[in-house]
Design a protein around this motif. Sequence first.
Motif, PDB file in Angstrom:
ATOM      1  N   PHE A   1     -12.172   1.291  -5.103  1.00  0.00           N
ATOM      2  CA  PHE A   1     -12.472   2.789  -4.710  1.00  0.00           C
ATOM      3  C   PHE A   1     -11.296   3.186  -3.679  1.00  0.00           C
ATOM      4  CE2 PHE A   1     -16.727   1.273  -5.762  1.00  0.00           C
ATOM      5  CZ  PHE A   1     -17.039   2.159  -6.627  1.00  0.00           C
ATOM      6  N   SER A   2     -11.077   4.310  -3.647  1.00  0.00           N
ATOM      7  CA  SER A   2     -10.090   4.689  -2.664  1.00  0.00           C
ATOM      8  C   SER A   2     -10.755   5.246  -1.384  1.00  0.00           C
ATOM      9  CB  SER A   2      -9.381   5.933  -3.140  1.00  0.00           C
ATOM     10  OG  SER A   2      -8.517   6.008  -4.177  1.00  0.00           O
ATOM     11  N   PHE A   3     -10.935   4.184  -0.654  1.00  0.00           N
ATOM     12  CA  PHE A   3     -11.787   4.433   0.783  1.00  0.00           C
ATOM     13  C   PHE A   3     -10.432   5.216   1.570  1.00  0.00           C
ATOM     14  CE2 PHE A   3     -13.861   0.359  -0.352  1.00  0.00           C
ATOM     15  CZ  PHE A   3     -15.145   1.104  -0.543  1.00  0.00           C
ATOM     16  N   HIS A   4      -9.181   5.181   1.449  1.00  0.00           N
ATOM     17  CA  HIS A   4      -8.539   5.923   1.896  1.00  0.00           C
ATOM     18  C   HIS A   4      -7.670   6.780   0.859  1.00  0.00           C
ATOM     19  CE1 HIS A   4      -9.123   2.686   4.623  1.00  0.00           C
ATOM     20  NE2 HIS A   4      -8.835   3.247   5.627  1.00  0.00           N
ATOM     21  N   ASN A   5      -7.067   8.089   1.255  1.00  0.00           N
ATOM     22  CA  ASN A   5      -6.279   8.851   0.639  1.00  0.00           C
ATOM     23  C   ASN A   5      -4.998   8.589   0.384  1.00  0.00           C
ATOM     24  OD1 ASN A   5      -8.922  10.189  -0.185  1.00  0.00           O
ATOM     25  ND2 ASN A   5      -8.574  11.706   1.345  1.00  0.00           N
ATOM     26  N   ASN A   6      -4.204   8.109   1.547  1.00  0.00           N
ATOM     27  CA  ASN A   6      -2.922   7.969   1.444  1.00  0.00           C
ATOM     28  C   ASN A   6      -2.565   6.695   2.047  1.00  0.00           C
ATOM     29  OD1 ASN A   6      -2.333  10.948   0.395  1.00  0.00           O
ATOM     30  ND2 ASN A   6      -2.785  11.561   2.635  1.00  0.00           N
ATOM     31  N   TRP A   7      -1.260   6.349   1.986  1.00  0.00           N
ATOM     32  CA  TRP A   7      -0.885   5.075   2.703  1.00  0.00           C
ATOM     33  C   TRP A   7       0.666   5.556   3.183  1.00  0.00           C
ATOM     34  CZ3 TRP A   7      -0.918   6.897  -2.186  1.00  0.00           C
ATOM     35  CH2 TRP A   7       0.542   6.695  -3.187  1.00  0.00           C
ATOM     36  N   GLU A   8       0.994   4.578   3.812  1.00  0.00           N
ATOM     37  CA  GLU A   8       2.107   4.590   4.762  1.00  0.00           C
ATOM     38  C   GLU A   8       3.120   3.177   4.581  1.00  0.00           C
ATOM     39  OE1 GLU A   8       1.969   5.313   8.881  1.00  0.00           O
ATOM     40  OE2 GLU A   8       1.324   7.295   8.394  1.00  0.00           O
ATOM     41  N   LYS A   9       4.166   3.077   4.170  1.00  0.00           N
ATOM     42  CA  LYS A   9       5.026   1.816   3.869  1.00  0.00           C
ATOM     43  C   LYS A   9       5.801   1.399   5.360  1.00  0.00           C
ATOM     44  CE  LYS A   9       6.741   1.157   0.054  1.00  0.00           C
ATOM     45  NZ  LYS A   9       7.615   1.209  -1.155  1.00  0.00           N
ATOM     46  N   GLU A  10       5.451   0.257   5.729  1.00  0.00           N
ATOM     47  CA  GLU A  10       6.181  -0.059   7.102  1.00  0.00           C
ATOM     48  C   GLU A  10       7.731  -0.698   6.657  1.00  0.00           C
ATOM     49  OE1 GLU A  10       4.050  -3.079   9.027  1.00  0.00           O
ATOM     50  OE2 GLU A  10       2.237  -1.826   9.390  1.00  0.00           O
ATOM     51  N   LEU A  11       8.635   0.000   7.377  1.00  0.00           N
ATOM     52  CA  LEU A  11      10.204  -0.420   7.371  1.00  0.00           C
ATOM     53  C   LEU A  11      10.276  -1.797   7.932  1.00  0.00           C
ATOM     54  CD1 LEU A  11      12.886   0.478   6.574  1.00  0.00           C
ATOM     55  CD2 LEU A  11      13.328   1.343   8.865  1.00  0.00           C
ATOM     56  N   SER A  12      10.431  -2.850   6.964  1.00  0.00           N
ATOM     57  CA  SER A  12      10.518  -4.288   7.361  1.00  0.00           C
ATOM     58  C   SER A  12      11.481  -5.003   6.254  1.00  0.00           C
ATOM     59  CB  SER A  12       9.106  -4.929   7.435  1.00  0.00           C
ATOM     60  OG  SER A  12       9.296  -6.237   7.478  1.00  0.00           O
ATOM     61  N   TYR A  13      12.230  -6.051   6.877  1.00  0.00           N
ATOM     62  CA  TYR A  13      13.109  -6.876   6.167  1.00  0.00           C
ATOM     63  C   TYR A  13      12.519  -7.922   5.692  1.00  0.00           C
ATOM     64  CZ  TYR A  13      16.491  -3.130   7.081  1.00  0.00           C
ATOM     65  OH  TYR A  13      17.081  -1.934   7.170  1.00  0.00           O
ATOM     66  N   ALA A  14      11.134  -8.194   5.974  1.00  0.00           N
ATOM     67  CA  ALA A  14      10.323  -9.483   5.865  1.00  0.00           C
ATOM     68  C   ALA A  14      10.251  -9.685   4.344  1.00  0.00           C
ATOM     69  CB  ALA A  14       8.948  -9.568   6.387  1.00  0.00           C
TER      70      ALA A  14
ATOM     71  N   SER B   1      -8.278   0.732  -2.653  1.00  0.00           N
ATOM     72  CA  SER B   1      -7.039   0.990  -3.508  1.00  0.00           C
ATOM     73  C   SER B   1      -6.135   2.147  -2.671  1.00  0.00           C
ATOM     74  CB  SER B   1      -7.083   1.600  -4.602  1.00  0.00           C
ATOM     75  OG  SER B   1      -7.629   3.019  -4.679  1.00  0.00           O
ATOM     76  N   CYS B   2      -6.516   2.824  -1.628  1.00  0.00           N
ATOM     77  CA  CYS B   2      -5.820   3.669  -0.786  1.00  0.00           C
ATOM     78  C   CYS B   2      -5.246   4.733  -1.772  1.00  0.00           C
ATOM     79  CB  CYS B   2      -4.653   3.013  -0.129  1.00  0.00           C
ATOM     80  SG  CYS B   2      -5.374   1.795   1.228  1.00  0.00           S
ATOM     81  N   GLY B   3      -5.581   4.928  -2.965  1.00  0.00           N
ATOM     82  CA  GLY B   3      -4.871   5.814  -3.634  1.00  0.00           C
ATOM     83  C   GLY B   3      -3.486   5.314  -4.314  1.00  0.00           C
ATOM     84  N   SER B   4      -3.295   4.373  -4.090  1.00  0.00           N
ATOM     85  CA  SER B   4      -1.977   3.732  -4.477  1.00  0.00           C
ATOM     86  C   SER B   4      -1.939   2.936  -5.958  1.00  0.00           C
ATOM     87  CB  SER B   4      -1.415   2.536  -3.365  1.00  0.00           C
ATOM     88  OG  SER B   4      -0.315   1.958  -3.947  1.00  0.00           O
ATOM     89  N   VAL B   5      -1.154   2.981  -6.560  1.00  0.00           N
ATOM     90  CA  VAL B   5      -1.178   2.330  -7.968  1.00  0.00           C
ATOM     91  C   VAL B   5      -1.159   1.096  -7.727  1.00  0.00           C
ATOM     92  CG1 VAL B   5       0.034   2.258 -10.285  1.00  0.00           C
ATOM     93  CG2 VAL B   5      -0.318   4.371  -9.270  1.00  0.00           C
ATOM     94  N   SER B   6       0.032   0.595  -6.805  1.00  0.00           N
ATOM     95  CA  SER B   6       0.457  -0.892  -6.847  1.00  0.00           C
ATOM     96  C   SER B   6      -0.742  -1.527  -6.034  1.00  0.00           C
ATOM     97  CB  SER B   6       1.637  -0.985  -5.854  1.00  0.00           C
ATOM     98  OG  SER B   6       1.496  -0.381  -4.580  1.00  0.00           O
TER      99      SER B   6
END
Length: 851
Positions: A54-67, A115-120
């Motif tokens: 389930f999408s407990f969150h509607n959106n997501w943010e991608k952290e800028l990282s080179y890890a 799922s945070c509403g994210s396909v991945s």
Amino acid sequence: MDCTLTWKGLAVLITVLLAHGLRTRADNPLCQQWGRPESPQLLKDGDIMLGGIFSFHNNWEKELSYAHPPPPLKCTNLNLRSFHYAQTMIFAVEEINNSTTLLPNITLGYKVYDSCGSVSMAVKAALALANQQHDLTANATCTKPAMVQAIIGETSSSLCIAISSSIGPFYIPVVSHFATCACLSDKSKYPSFLRTIPSDYYQSRALAQLVKHFGWTWVGAIRTDDDYGNNGMATFSEIAQKLGICIEYSVPFYRTYPQENILRIIEIIKRSSSRVIVAFVSYMDMDVLLQELLKHNLTGYQWIGSESWISDTYTATVRGHHLLNGAIGFSIVKAKVGGLQTCILDVLRLNSSGNTIFKEFWEALFECKFQSQEDAVNRRVCTGQENLSGVENTYTDMSQMQILNNVYKGVYAVAHALHEIFTCRHGNNEFLQYLKKVRFKTKEGEEVYFDEKGDPMAKYDLVNWQQQDDGQIHIITVGRYDASFPTEKQLILNNVSLVWAQNAKQVPKSVCSESCPPGTRKAVQKGKPVCCYDCVPCAEGEISNATDSITCTQCHPEYWSSQNKDKCILKKTEYLSYAEIMGILLTAVSLIGTGITSGVAIIFFRYKNTPIVRANNSELSFLLLFSLTLCFLCSLTFIGRPSQWSCMLRHTAFGVTFVLCISCVLGKTIVVLMAFRATLPGSNVMKWFGPPQQRLSVLAFTLIQVLICVLWLTLSPPFPNKNMKYYKDKVILECDVGSAVGFWAVLGYIGLLSLMCFVLAFLARKLPDNFNEAKFITFSMLIFCAVWITFIPAYVSSPGKFTVAVEIFAILASSFGLLFCIFIPKCYIILFKPEKNTKKFLMGKMPTKSM
């Protein structure tokens, strides 16, 4: 058959790769996960595990990282409604575990992911459920089988497509409660997908029928830019086109669109002329779109909504909801689940569960913050003992019970399929096949089953947003849609008053062109959709008796279009009638001629022994008078409505009587010539043309015409005909001559005899008798021939009843010419100059005069 519990495909999962692949080392056969493991938000062990996404969150943010590997997405914007879905799943599992009839002695467990509403992230969660990913350690092997037998979720169609595509080949069932995209019914692509909500294929058809029902042929369309919106709108557009509905614009929208894209959509709506907008969007996108509409004050539009937002009470309460007042659309059929509401609202139980997600949930629900080193300055501290009294938000809103019921039915469908496997009723141990064939009733009496596409039967409630006196929007059920009924009976409206945009009571109009009234047809405007047209009046003789006719219908040849071109009316019939003035005059003239002829006959009969009568062949004179009487009377057969018998009678009677008449005149002319020859010394011609020969000649000439008429009537007789070519709005009732050869043969024979008579009379005009009848015959035949020569062009060119009138006039004129020229001079002498009616006078010589 062995009924031991086995799972087809589970053995394959022993070697399934993890979410981002596996690395193997030559010196160490153990597998390691590539990336960070995914952990479930909610977890409970059991004999058989069920998964939930389930999408407990509607959106997501991608952290800028080179890890390497990159860090996971950061979920934002908590969605309280998804907790309803998760709680419903847990409620159903606990209820099944407490049942003594369904899966006895077997405990169900669950793992629920966000799922945070994210396909991945949805795909990673699905693979984690399929591979027990979260339990992997550095020394774990990759051979442990999947721990879940089915996955409940997701809400979004796009996420369900991603999940089903990734784990579908392993036949792990995915049962969704809210993914409505019709594309998911394709079992060749998504063989293990099932759902407890109807496919958008039916909702799109229902929306198109709804738009058609209210006469809206010019609409705008907005769709969520994902599989749900794009596929749903594609089906709606296809059905709408078949129903004659035109879509002025169709624009995609997504809540994360940049501002310039949103402004472009707003501008399109402003410039449009359609007043009805079909919004196939999710409730999350509708909330964002509504705020943009409010900024630009776009009011007065009639909104048609899909089930995702039309029944969403939260959308009906947010700022700007008045813009959607009067909206109408289809929602999932209302339902209830006993005990579920109490369970969901028991939040203290949730807080004591120890799940990490509930800390964030608790803070969002009560707008507080648990104590930590990063305490918020402007937020109160959470105690963990808060209650829901006085709290109003999407979590406390239980109006979406029908969606929660879909989650509930999905869990029970899985449980019943498992129960069937254990009892081995069907002799098949493939879980997916059992799940597809499951059929049961819930405790509320609702029957649950799937069709061959994994979909339930399509039923919807038709709802209407109605603003009450307190300013609140109430979602009122005003009808229903049932796809199991015939097409014309699928949409049913209740006896409830509907409210339209801006609280209007009348159905709004949304057409590109006004309806074409009866008597006109639609002509599509060049370069525009078929709904934009001009109303062109039907041509003469064509009608359209319905509104918005595409074509005009040609009237039957006997009918003509009315003045308004909306109905065919019987054409007026035209023929020479006894009741009209022309018919009365011609009848009167015919009877007068008959009367005069009879009067002459009486005079001749009374003075039959006088010299003037005897000298001019009284026998032929009486026969001529008889034939003239018939000529006058035969003109009456041309008057009146034509019939089969009247058509044959009028032409044959005319032909025979006139030949009889001309034969008598011809006989009299020959007698005159023969009489003169007889006065010459030594002449003996009269014995060759005495009374017997005269009678035979008349009979012979007449029999030839009779023979012509018999042949005419036998081969191709005259017949009544409806002439519709000369007048468009009239039917001329006339007698068709049948054989033109027969008709002109009759006239030609009359003309031949007339010409012979005229020539002989002309030759005898100067014979030295005191009363030379040849002179009068010459005048009479001159008139006769002149009349019939002028008759031919007049007959051919005269229209309708005037053709008959010309023919009657020719008959009467020629008859009067014969009567007056031959008999009137004799009657004058008999009546007024008796002194000339002596043998001595007749034998006297006339003074010589040139003619």
